[in-house]
Scaffold this active site. Structure first.
Site, PDB file in Angstrom:
ATOM      1  N   SER A 246       0.869  -1.348   0.249  1.00  0.00           N
ATOM      2  CA  SER A 246      -0.378  -0.252   0.583  1.00  0.00           C
ATOM      3  C   SER A 246       0.498   1.299  -0.105  1.00  0.00           C
ATOM      4  CB  SER A 246      -1.283  -0.333   1.373  1.00  0.00           C
ATOM      5  OG  SER A 246      -2.185   1.168   0.876  1.00  0.00           O
TER       6      SER A 246
ATOM      7  N   ASP B 152       0.217  -4.613  -3.226  1.00  0.00           N
ATOM      8  CA  ASP B 152      -1.921  -4.698  -3.735  1.00  0.00           C
ATOM      9  C   ASP B 152      -1.373  -2.843  -3.943  1.00  0.00           C
ATOM     10  OD1 ASP B 152      -4.122  -6.210  -3.833  1.00  0.00           O
ATOM     11  OD2 ASP B 152      -4.972  -4.198  -2.493  1.00  0.00           O
TER      12      ASP B 152
ATOM     13  N   HIS C 258      -6.721  -7.063   0.844  1.00  0.00           N
ATOM     14  CA  HIS C 258      -5.453  -5.602   0.274  1.00  0.00           C
ATOM     15  C   HIS C 258      -4.675  -5.754   1.429  1.00  0.00           C
ATOM     16  CE1 HIS C 258      -3.388  -2.063  -0.470  1.00  0.00           C
ATOM     17  NE2 HIS C 258      -3.927  -0.745   1.330  1.00  0.00           N
TER      18      HIS C 258
END
Length: 312
Positions: free
Chosen positions: A122, A146, A291
């Site tokens: 992220s 992700d 995620h």
């Protein structure tokens, strides 16, 4: 909840819960003072120099990688990004990949002895790309988890934003655990207790607060519609610029690049297609996860990173 002995006392249970039958590496917290007086903190696993460095996502901390590092089985470094964990908050509120990258590079130069397989999830993934672009001597391989520069920052589940928009301090950690479970976060109570302990701290007045700056910013915006509107307007204004700089960073990376995304994560098929078009030499892998791949699929991710590190 009972207070653990220290922040590494969870490792044995995490290994047992996931069926990892390997020696538990020694964990050590390290901290350095940056030029402007802020502190950067990180976790070292193992006694040998790190071979893999990890950067977490927004609202998390270096301990999100614990089980993945146990599965990896290699000496590792996990850095608390500025504004998270035990690293200092930024007074300018600038939490973007390019802003955070110089601090991360300073930490890597201090705590590692060889080019790293740099893994970021992220916000940590965008930061890792910026580090790999600006300081190529530190990175021998880049793994982005992700995230792509084109991902909508508001694509995540709304309950996470609502969760952190609540109170900023609590009488006990049990209250924080109860709130997390009420929002469907943390999994089992045991896992939620571990997460809360590692992502909170006791203030001088005896009350508990979240360590990361984002929770306090979210609460402030929830309490002030005008502030929230201003923040949303600013986010819209910079989103396009951040996307462009993120793609520029990835395009400038000389090391091999891999994108690992969850099939229920933030990166859509369209995002992945754009990633392939812009970074055609990179590999793209899809795993069964949301995620936070490092928490949902730590064994699979650890094994894959071990292979990417040349130890598989």
């Amino acid at each position: 909840m009972s207070e653990p002995r220290d922040e590494f006392s969870f490792l044995a249970d995490q290994a047992a819960d996931t069926g990892i039958d390997a020696p538990i590496p020694r964990g050590k917290r390290v901290t350095l003072t940056l030029e402007d007086g802020r502190e950067l903190s990180a976790l070292r696993y193992g006694d040998a120099p790190p071979q893999v460095t990890f950067l977490h996502g927004a609202g998390l901390n270096a301990h999100t990688w614990d089980t993945t590092i146990l599965a990896l089985g290699l000496p590792a470094l996990a850095i608390d990004l500025p504004g998270h964990g035990d690293s200092s908050w930024r007074s300018d509120l600038e939490y973007t990949g390019r802003t955070l990258a110089p601090d991360v590079a300073t930490g890597m130069r201090t705590w590692t002895a060889e080019p790293q397989l740099l893994v970021g999830q992220s916000l940590g993934g965008l930061t890792a790309a910026a580090v790999a672009a600006s300081d190529p001597d530190l990175v021998r391989g880049l793994v982005v988890i992700d995230i792509t520069p084109g991902v909508d920052p508001n694509a995540g589940p709304t309950q996470i934003r609502e969760f952190f928009a609540g109170p900023t301090d609590w009488a006990t950690r049990d209250e924080m655990v109860d709130r997390a479970l009420a929002f469907g976060l943390g999994g089992t109570r045991k896992a939620a207790e571990r997460g809360v302990f590692l992502n909170s701290r006791m203030r001088p007045d005896g009350r508990f607060e979240w360590k990361h700056h984002f929770a306090h910013l979210a609460a402030a915006m929830a309490a002030s519609p005008a502030l929230a509107a201003a923040a949303a307007s600013q986010q819209d204004a910079v989103a396009g610029v951040l996307s462009l700089t993120g793609w520029d960073d990835l395009g400038a990376v000389a090391a091999p690049i891999a994108l690992i995304r969850g099939d229920r994560g933030y990166v859509t098929d369209a995002n992945a297609a754009e990633f392939h078009e812009r970074v055609p030499a990179a590999s793209i892998e899809v795993v069964s996860s949301g995620h936070n791949v490092q928490e949902e699929q730590p064994l699979q991710l650890g094994a894959r990173l071990r292979t990417l590190a040349g130890k598989g």
